[in-house]
Design a protein around this motif. Structure first.
Motif, PDB file in Angstrom:
ATOM      1  N   ARG A 155      21.204  37.654  35.421  1.00 31.61           N
ATOM      2  CA  ARG A 155      21.126  37.806  37.004  1.00 31.61           C
ATOM      3  C   ARG A 155      22.138  38.529  37.400  1.00 31.61           C
ATOM      4  NH1 ARG A 155      20.203  32.349  35.809  1.00 31.61           N
ATOM      5  NH2 ARG A 155      21.990  31.845  35.920  1.00 31.61           N
ATOM      6  N   PHE A 156      21.622  39.709  38.190  1.00 32.59           N
ATOM      7  CA  PHE A 156      22.620  40.669  38.862  1.00 32.59           C
ATOM      8  C   PHE A 156      22.547  40.182  40.308  1.00 32.59           C
ATOM      9  CE2 PHE A 156      20.705  42.688  34.985  1.00 32.59           C
ATOM     10  CZ  PHE A 156      21.637  43.253  34.646  1.00 32.59           C
ATOM     11  N   HIS A 157      23.819  40.149  40.635  1.00 36.62           N
ATOM     12  CA  HIS A 157      24.385  39.749  42.001  1.00 36.62           C
ATOM     13  C   HIS A 157      25.045  40.878  42.629  1.00 36.62           C
ATOM     14  CE1 HIS A 157      23.609  35.349  41.334  1.00 36.62           C
ATOM     15  NE2 HIS A 157      23.788  35.501  40.108  1.00 36.62           N
ATOM     16  N   VAL A 158      24.981  41.088  43.940  1.00 37.52           N
ATOM     17  CA  VAL A 158      25.722  41.991  44.547  1.00 37.52           C
ATOM     18  C   VAL A 158      26.156  41.468  45.821  1.00 37.52           C
ATOM     19  CG1 VAL A 158      24.636  44.126  43.721  1.00 37.52           C
ATOM     20  CG2 VAL A 158      23.741  43.062  45.852  1.00 37.52           C
ATOM     21  N   LEU A 159      27.447  41.808  46.200  1.00 32.54           N
ATOM     22  CA  LEU A 159      28.056  41.219  47.752  1.00 32.54           C
ATOM     23  C   LEU A 159      28.352  42.538  48.450  1.00 32.54           C
ATOM     24  CD1 LEU A 159      30.054  38.058  47.910  1.00 32.54           C
ATOM     25  CD2 LEU A 159      31.151  40.081  48.855  1.00 32.54           C
ATOM     26  N   ASP A 160      28.259  42.136  49.581  1.00 31.60           N
ATOM     27  CA  ASP A 160      28.942  43.228  50.454  1.00 31.60           C
ATOM     28  C   ASP A 160      28.785  42.818  51.949  1.00 31.60           C
ATOM     29  OD1 ASP A 160      29.072  46.832  49.794  1.00 31.60           O
ATOM     30  OD2 ASP A 160      29.187  45.997  51.962  1.00 31.60           O
ATOM     31  N   LEU A 161      29.586  43.231  52.876  1.00 33.54           N
ATOM     32  CA  LEU A 161      29.658  42.884  54.290  1.00 33.54           C
ATOM     33  C   LEU A 161      28.640  43.466  54.968  1.00 33.54           C
ATOM     34  CD1 LEU A 161      33.406  42.901  55.351  1.00 33.54           C
ATOM     35  CD2 LEU A 161      31.738  40.948  55.627  1.00 33.54           C
ATOM     36  N   ASP A 162      28.069  44.669  54.397  1.00 31.39           N
ATOM     37  CA  ASP A 162      27.151  45.568  55.280  1.00 31.39           C
ATOM     38  C   ASP A 162      25.532  45.133  54.572  1.00 31.39           C
ATOM     39  OD1 ASP A 162      25.553  47.839  56.227  1.00 31.39           O
ATOM     40  OD2 ASP A 162      27.143  49.202  56.122  1.00 31.39           O
ATOM     41  N   ASP A 163      24.851  44.674  55.563  1.00 32.88           N
ATOM     42  CA  ASP A 163      23.348  44.335  55.453  1.00 32.88           C
ATOM     43  C   ASP A 163      22.706  45.594  55.036  1.00 32.88           C
ATOM     44  OD1 ASP A 163      23.401  41.491  55.636  1.00 32.88           O
ATOM     45  OD2 ASP A 163      23.312  41.721  57.863  1.00 32.88           O
ATOM     46  N   ASP A 164      23.022  46.699  55.614  1.00 30.81           N
ATOM     47  CA  ASP A 164      22.301  48.021  55.330  1.00 30.81           C
ATOM     48  C   ASP A 164      22.441  48.441  54.001  1.00 30.81           C
ATOM     49  OD1 ASP A 164      21.095  48.182  57.733  1.00 30.81           O
ATOM     50  OD2 ASP A 164      22.645  49.438  58.594  1.00 30.81           O
ATOM     51  N   ARG A 176      34.242  31.267  49.801  1.00 29.70           N
ATOM     52  CA  ARG A 176      32.821  30.686  50.266  1.00 29.70           C
ATOM     53  C   ARG A 176      31.724  31.432  50.230  1.00 29.70           C
ATOM     54  NH1 ARG A 176      35.000  28.674  56.160  1.00 29.70           N
ATOM     55  NH2 ARG A 176      35.774  30.695  55.636  1.00 29.70           N
ATOM     56  N   THR A 177      31.927  33.011  50.170  1.00 35.31           N
ATOM     57  CA  THR A 177      30.726  33.790  50.134  1.00 35.31           C
ATOM     58  C   THR A 177      30.179  33.724  48.880  1.00 35.31           C
ATOM     59  OG1 THR A 177      32.160  35.192  51.562  1.00 35.31           O
ATOM     60  CG2 THR A 177      30.434  36.241  50.253  1.00 35.31           C
ATOM     61  N   TYR A 178      30.958  33.483  47.733  1.00 31.73           N
ATOM     62  CA  TYR A 178      30.506  33.443  46.336  1.00 31.73           C
ATOM     63  C   TYR A 178      29.596  32.111  46.028  1.00 31.73           C
ATOM     64  CZ  TYR A 178      33.836  36.996  45.964  1.00 31.73           C
ATOM     65  OH  TYR A 178      34.651  37.887  46.188  1.00 31.73           O
ATOM     66  N   ALA A 179      28.466  32.466  45.758  1.00 33.30           N
ATOM     67  CA  ALA A 179      27.388  31.256  45.443  1.00 33.30           C
ATOM     68  C   ALA A 179      27.509  31.275  43.862  1.00 33.30           C
ATOM     69  CB  ALA A 179      26.057  31.597  45.639  1.00 33.30           C
ATOM     70  N   GLY A 180      28.063  30.167  43.253  1.00 33.88           N
ATOM     71  CA  GLY A 180      28.314  29.822  41.937  1.00 33.88           C
ATOM     72  C   GLY A 180      29.451  30.540  41.202  1.00 33.88           C
ATOM     73  N   ALA A 218      40.412  34.953  44.622  1.00 33.75           N
ATOM     74  CA  ALA A 218      38.853  34.465  44.557  1.00 33.75           C
ATOM     75  C   ALA A 218      38.086  34.723  43.354  1.00 33.75           C
ATOM     76  CB  ALA A 218      38.187  35.381  45.874  1.00 33.75           C
ATOM     77  N   PHE A 219      38.382  35.964  42.834  1.00 34.62           N
ATOM     78  CA  PHE A 219      37.673  36.180  41.471  1.00 34.62           C
ATOM     79  C   PHE A 219      38.037  35.229  40.475  1.00 34.62           C
ATOM     80  CE2 PHE A 219      37.336  41.144  42.478  1.00 34.62           C
ATOM     81  CZ  PHE A 219      36.434  40.925  43.213  1.00 34.62           C
ATOM     82  N   HIS A 220      39.349  34.959  40.419  1.00 30.97           N
ATOM     83  CA  HIS A 220      39.722  34.000  39.306  1.00 30.97           C
ATOM     84  C   HIS A 220      38.997  32.720  39.408  1.00 30.97           C
ATOM     85  CE1 HIS A 220      42.478  30.764  37.332  1.00 30.97           C
ATOM     86  NE2 HIS A 220      42.570  31.837  36.540  1.00 30.97           N
ATOM     87  N   ARG A 221      38.818  32.411  40.827  1.00 31.12           N
ATOM     88  CA  ARG A 221      38.077  30.970  40.770  1.00 31.12           C
ATOM     89  C   ARG A 221      36.603  30.936  40.803  1.00 31.12           C
ATOM     90  NH1 ARG A 221      41.831  30.772  45.032  1.00 31.12           N
ATOM     91  NH2 ARG A 221      40.631  31.721  46.713  1.00 31.12           N
ATOM     92  N   VAL A 222      36.123  32.038  40.766  1.00 35.18           N
ATOM     93  CA  VAL A 222      34.515  31.901  40.374  1.00 35.18           C
ATOM     94  C   VAL A 222      34.233  32.516  39.146  1.00 35.18           C
ATOM     95  CG1 VAL A 222      33.747  32.284  42.832  1.00 35.18           C
ATOM     96  CG2 VAL A 222      34.269  34.248  41.680  1.00 35.18           C
ATOM     97  N   LEU A 223      35.356  33.244  38.387  1.00 36.25           N
ATOM     98  CA  LEU A 223      35.051  33.754  37.000  1.00 36.25           C
ATOM     99  C   LEU A 223      34.829  32.778  36.136  1.00 36.25           C
ATOM    100  CD1 LEU A 223      34.467  36.596  35.589  1.00 36.25           C
ATOM    101  CD2 LEU A 223      37.139  36.438  35.190  1.00 36.25           C
ATOM    102  N   ARG A 224      33.801  32.514  35.188  1.00 39.68           N
ATOM    103  CA  ARG A 224      33.700  31.562  34.346  1.00 39.68           C
ATOM    104  C   ARG A 224      34.864  31.677  33.017  1.00 39.68           C
ATOM    105  NH1 ARG A 224      27.490  32.207  34.717  1.00 39.68           N
ATOM    106  NH2 ARG A 224      27.127  30.461  36.095  1.00 39.68           N
TER     107      ARG A 224
END
Length: 170
Positions: free
Chosen positions: A76-85, A112-116, A141-147
């Motif tokens: 599953r490929f996820h992307v995160l950004d502040l810009d909807d465009d 809180r932005t990171y889902a999973g 934040a990365f440390h908290r969400v990195l498996r």
């Protein structure tokens, strides 16, 4: 009169541009290697680009991975950004290459932005724009969400005033 070619040569020869190219290749190669090593071992993998911009490293890594016989159905490929465009452009670009993205709108510094959780995080080009406290917040934040056993690929570069000026103009 050759001015355009001269200008292109000068801009493409800038250290910041060379760094941008190097970061792309590094992120692409690390992701491809990670997929080769882990895609058969695990039931599924979650990979994220933060902030994503146009996730060219995803597309290039997947094409390279598929070229070696790799299968991406469990990734599953996820992307995160502040810009909807940017998120829409990322989805369109990846879709043209047969990669479905899960888009997340939000602030990279806010957990809180990171889902999973994620197995692989790539974040290139953001650190240069953050102060030390913000960078520590991002990495936390990365440390908290990195498996456990996951990989984070990031980059940093000393600020170059002329490159910074050109990016602000753009």
């Amino acid at each position: 009169f050759g001015i355009g070619r001269w200008l292109d040569k000068r801009i493409l020869g800038m250290r910041a541009v060379e760094s941008f190219r190097s970061r792309f290749f590094m992120a692409r190669d690390e992701l491809c290697e990670f997929l080769r090593e882990h895609s058969k071992d695990q039931a599924s993998l979650d990979v994220i680009s933060v902030p994503c911009g146009i996730p060219r490293e995803f597309v290039a890594a997947v094409e390279q991975f598929r070229g070696t016989g790799g299968v991406t159905t469990r990734i599953r490929f996820h992307v995160l950004d502040l810009d909807d465009d940017v998120l829409r452009q990322a989805e369109a670009f990846s879709g043209q290459h047969g990669i479905a993205l899960i888009a997340h709108h939000g602030d990279a510094l806010d957990t809180r932005t990171y889902a999973g959780e994620f197995d692989f995080i790539t974040s290139t080009g953001l650190g240069e724009f953050l102060d030390d406290e913000q960078l520590a917040t991002l990495y936390a934040a990365f440390h908290r969400v990195l498996r456990p056993g996951g990989v984070m690929v990031t980059s940093a570069m000393r600020c170059l005033r002329f490159s910074d000026y050109l990016l602000r103009l753009a």
